[in-house]
Design a protein around this motif. Structure first.
Motif, short mmCIF file in Angstrom:
data_model
loop_
_atom_site.label_atom_id
_atom_site.label_comp_id
_atom_site.label_asym_id
_atom_site.label_seq_id
_atom_site.Cartn_x
_atom_site.Cartn_y
_atom_site.Cartn_z
N LEU A 28 0.81 -1.22 0.00
CA LEU A 28 0.00 0.00 0.00
C LEU A 28 0.84 1.27 0.00
O LEU A 28 0.29 2.36 -0.18
N LEU A 29 2.15 1.16 0.23
CA LEU A 29 2.99 2.33 0.41
C LEU A 29 3.93 2.56 -0.77
O LEU A 29 4.23 1.63 -1.53
N LYS A 30 4.40 3.78 -0.88
CA LYS A 30 5.42 4.12 -1.85
C LYS A 30 6.76 3.57 -1.37
O LYS A 30 6.95 3.35 -0.17
N PRO A 31 7.73 3.38 -2.28
CA PRO A 31 9.02 2.80 -1.87
C PRO A 31 9.70 3.54 -0.72
O PRO A 31 10.18 2.91 0.23
N ASN A 32 9.74 4.87 -0.78
CA ASN A 32 10.40 5.62 0.29
C ASN A 32 9.68 5.45 1.62
O ASN A 32 10.31 5.35 2.68
N HIS A 33 8.38 5.40 1.56
CA HIS A 33 7.61 5.24 2.79
C HIS A 33 7.72 3.82 3.34
O HIS A 33 7.59 3.61 4.55
N ILE A 34 7.97 2.86 2.46
CA ILE A 34 8.20 1.49 2.94
C ILE A 34 9.47 1.45 3.79
O ILE A 34 9.50 0.83 4.86
N LEU A 35 10.52 2.11 3.33
CA LEU A 35 11.78 2.14 4.09
C LEU A 35 11.57 2.81 5.44
O LEU A 35 12.07 2.33 6.47
N TYR A 80 8.77 3.11 7.10
CA TYR A 80 7.91 2.23 7.90
C TYR A 80 8.71 1.08 8.51
O TYR A 80 8.59 0.79 9.71
N ARG A 81 9.54 0.42 7.71
CA ARG A 81 10.30 -0.73 8.20
C ARG A 81 11.28 -0.32 9.29
O ARG A 81 11.45 -1.02 10.30
N ASN A 82 11.96 0.80 9.12
CA ASN A 82 12.93 1.25 10.12
C ASN A 82 12.24 1.65 11.42
O ASN A 82 12.73 1.32 12.52
N ILE A 83 11.12 2.34 11.32
CA ILE A 83 10.41 2.74 12.53
C ILE A 83 9.90 1.51 13.28
O ILE A 83 10.02 1.43 14.51
N MET A 84 9.35 0.55 12.56
CA MET A 84 8.85 -0.66 13.21
C MET A 84 9.99 -1.42 13.89
O MET A 84 9.83 -1.93 15.01
N LEU A 85 11.15 -1.48 13.23
CA LEU A 85 12.29 -2.18 13.83
C LEU A 85 12.74 -1.49 15.10
O LEU A 85 12.91 -2.14 16.15
N TRP A 86 12.93 -0.19 15.05
CA TRP A 86 13.43 0.54 16.21
C TRP A 86 12.45 0.49 17.38
O TRP A 86 12.85 0.28 18.53
N LEU A 87 11.17 0.68 17.10
CA LEU A 87 10.19 0.67 18.19
C LEU A 87 10.03 -0.72 18.79
O LEU A 87 9.94 -0.88 20.02
N THR A 88 10.01 -1.74 17.95
CA THR A 88 9.88 -3.10 18.47
C THR A 88 11.08 -3.47 19.33
O THR A 88 10.93 -4.04 20.41
N LEU A 99 19.06 -0.99 -0.83
CA LEU A 99 19.75 -1.78 -1.85
C LEU A 99 19.18 -3.19 -1.93
O LEU A 99 19.05 -3.76 -3.02
N VAL A 100 18.84 -3.74 -0.77
CA VAL A 100 18.23 -5.07 -0.74
C VAL A 100 16.88 -5.04 -1.44
O VAL A 100 16.55 -5.93 -2.24
N PHE A 101 16.08 -4.01 -1.16
CA PHE A 101 14.78 -3.89 -1.81
C PHE A 101 14.93 -3.78 -3.33
O PHE A 101 14.18 -4.39 -4.09
N LYS A 102 15.90 -3.00 -3.76
CA LYS A 102 16.12 -2.83 -5.20
C LYS A 102 16.53 -4.15 -5.84
O LYS A 102 16.05 -4.51 -6.93
N PHE A 103 17.40 -4.88 -5.17
CA PHE A 103 17.84 -6.17 -5.69
C PHE A 103 16.67 -7.16 -5.76
O PHE A 103 16.50 -7.87 -6.76
#
Length: 567
Positions: free
Chosen positions: A385-392, A394-402, A537-541
């Motif tokens: 549902l998200l744009k590529p930049n917003h995915i990054l 989102y993933r970083n915020i979820m990781l740090w908060l968790t 870079l992983v997402f792009k690959f």
């Protein structure tokens, strides 16, 4: 019926005062009309009925034909169907089954398709399972090759760290300071200093000894007086420059001489002049097994030299060359044994600390892997549902908060079991422990997210267990065992997250030297930054891999469709 209606019409007309002849509808015509409409269908109705009957007969014939075709296809596609059955028999059976189903839809019929054409098991070596057997053999060989590679690399890494440790004992740095300078009185001769043989014994002992006398040690470390030597020796061991130290106190030879030759002199206690400075908390699980044996080796060699060579020679020189005729026999007995005093400046005595300092850290690393698996389905749904930049983001915020809350839960377990957080940082020790664990879990969690994403996309979930076990072994192998006595290859451990986290934990719980904390925190932050940079870079690959895979699937589908059309 016509008569009844006519009679009713007549009565109605009479009672109303109307003339029957004046009724616009003739009774006979009305009766004929009703009778005709009730009993005789109109021409249009007859045509409709005939058309409906014809349609029913047509649909019934079509149903029979369709049922026969479906039954034939089912019989031909079923691999368990007997190949000796003729098509005619199959068609007859299918038609009969269809008729029975139409006539007795609620009753069990052994000829029914649902009952007669169910798949059944077969033997493993059936010719029909040739392809399945090839798949099993291929999977068996591939799986065992992967397990062999894993065992011979990752497990060998763990086994190898303890292989022939004492062959590398020369890498252990040891400090020896000889403050005793013998007897300086001109009236006493031929009395050899008690520590004269220390350099020779140290050379033949395990480990690398750095030996200094008082003057050399003071020059080396820029000391102002002899009184600073003892404190500096302890400081060098505490600062992890040396694994342990041998400190021979001043006037040791003079004290031995006085105990034997001077009446009423105090006895000579070797442990007051021979000190071994250790720090077992530096490596709680391995110091006693790997480092203390080197100290014990030196002590055993020197004790043997003292009791068998030095002390008898000392007594002989004392009585022969110095005209000492009266000796204190009691003090001779006490002085005849050699014992070192062990000064363990940071001891490890609390067994409960093994959890946060060793095994618990491996569990903490494993926790960072589990959280990603729990979130995997959510990440897929939200990412769609998200744009590529917003995915990054989102993933970083979820990781740090968790990891923020997971680290709090992990650290609280240590508080529940009343572990002391105050030795190094006082009341703020718990916060330091929590924040360190948070950084450690973010570093490991980011690495797991990147690697699991790659492995899952390329190979599916089958290699995830191998990855997490490999990551744990790569971290704990150079951490749980001293690298000083391991192969130089294991020095990669200095950069691993677990090694740096445990270094900080040992400072928090055991009050070790803080001189490495800057490097430890720097490496943890470097891991976090590296994972953050690697994520896009992983997402792009992975996007490139998925795009190529979909393109290839479309090409194969188009080729299959084209071949089908040609046939």
């Amino acid at each position: 019926m016509s008569t009844a209606i006519n009679q009713e019409s007549h009565n109605t007309g009479t009672s109303s005062g109307q003339n029957p002849s004046s009724d616009p509808y003739n009774e006979q015509d009305l009766s004929s009309s009703i009778s005709h409409s009730s009993l005789s269908p109109s021409p249009s109705t007859e045509d409709s009925i005939a058309q409906f009957d014809g349609q029913l007969q047509y649909e019934d014939r079509q149903g029979d034909i369709t049922s026969k075709e479906e039954d034939n296809r089912s019989l031909q596609s079923d691999p368990i169907q007997d190949t000796n059955t003729s098509p005619k028999e199959n068609n007859t059976s299918a038609t009969h089954s269809h008729n029975n189903k139409s006539d007795n839809s609620g009753a069990f019929n052994p000829n029914d398709e649902d009952n007669a054409l169910q798949r059944t098991g077969t033997r493993y070596f059936s010719p029909k399972l040739k392809k399945a057997r090839k798949d099993v053999i291929y999977s068996f060989i591939f799986t065992n090759v992967v397990l062999a590679i894993f065992a011979f690399t990752i497990f060998s890494l763990f086994w190898g760290v303890n292989y022939k440790n004492f062959d590398r004992a020369h890498k252990v740095q040891i400090l020896a300071v000889i403050q005793d300078e013998g007897i300086t009185s001109p009236n006493i001769s031929t009395i050899i200093p008690i520590a004269a043989a220390v350099p020779t014994i140290a050379e033949s002992s395990m480990g690398t000894y750095h030996i200094y006398n008082s003057t050399g040690f003071m020059d080396k470390f820029k000391l102002q007086s002899n009184d600073e030597i003892d404190a500096k020796v302890i400081h060098e061991v505490y600062g992890e420059k040396y694994w342990f130290a041998i400190n021979i106190k001043p006037n040791a030879t003079q004290a031995l001489y006085d105990a034997i030759a001077v009446p009423n002199a105090p006895s000579f206690n070797t442990s007051q002049y021979f000190e071994a400075v250790t720090i077992t908390a530096r490596d709680p699980t391995n110091y006693r097994q790997l480092i203390l044996p080197l100290l014990q080796d030196f002590e055993a060699r020197y004790s043997n030299y003292y009791t068998s060579t030095y002390f008898p020679q000392f007594l002989n020189n004392l009585t022969t060359f110095n005209n000492i005729t009266t000796v204190n026999m009691t003090n001779i007995a006490l002085a005849g044994t050699m014992n070192f005093y062990t000064n363990d400046i940071r001891s490890f005595t609390e067994r409960v600390l093994i959890a946060p300092l060793l095994v618990g850290v491996a569990y903490c690393l494993l926790l960072t892997f589990f959280q990603f698996l729990i979130y995997s389905q959510l990440h897929q749904e939200v990412s769609a549902l998200l744009k590529p930049n917003h995915i990054l983001i989102y993933r970083n915020i979820m990781l740090w908060l968790t990891m923020f809350f997971a680290s709090l839960f992990f650290c609280t377990v240590s508080a529940i079991f009343q572990i002391d957080f105050t030795p190094a940082f006082g009341r703020g020790g718990f916060v330091v422990y929590w924040m360190t664990t948070w950084l450690f879990m973010v570093a490991c969690g980011g690495t797991n997210e990147n690697m699991v994403s790659i492995l899952f996309t390329l190979f599916g979930p089958r290699f995830l267990g191998i990855w997490i076990l490999s990551f744990i072994i790569l971290n704990i192998t150079p951490t749980f065992y001293p690298m000083v006595m391991a192969n130089v290859f294991y020095r990669y451990g200095y950069m691993m997250p677990v090694h740096n986290a445990i270094d900080i934990y040992r400072v928090i719980f055991l009050d070790l030297s803080k001189h490495k904390m800057g490097r430890n925190y720097g490496l943890l932050i470097a891991w976090i930054a590296m994972n953050a940079v690697a994520l896009p870079l992983v997402f792009k690959f992975l996007l490139m891999v998925i795009t190529r895979r979909e393109k290839k699937e479309k090409e194969l589908a188009a080729a299959a469709e084209e071949a089908k059309l040609k046939n």
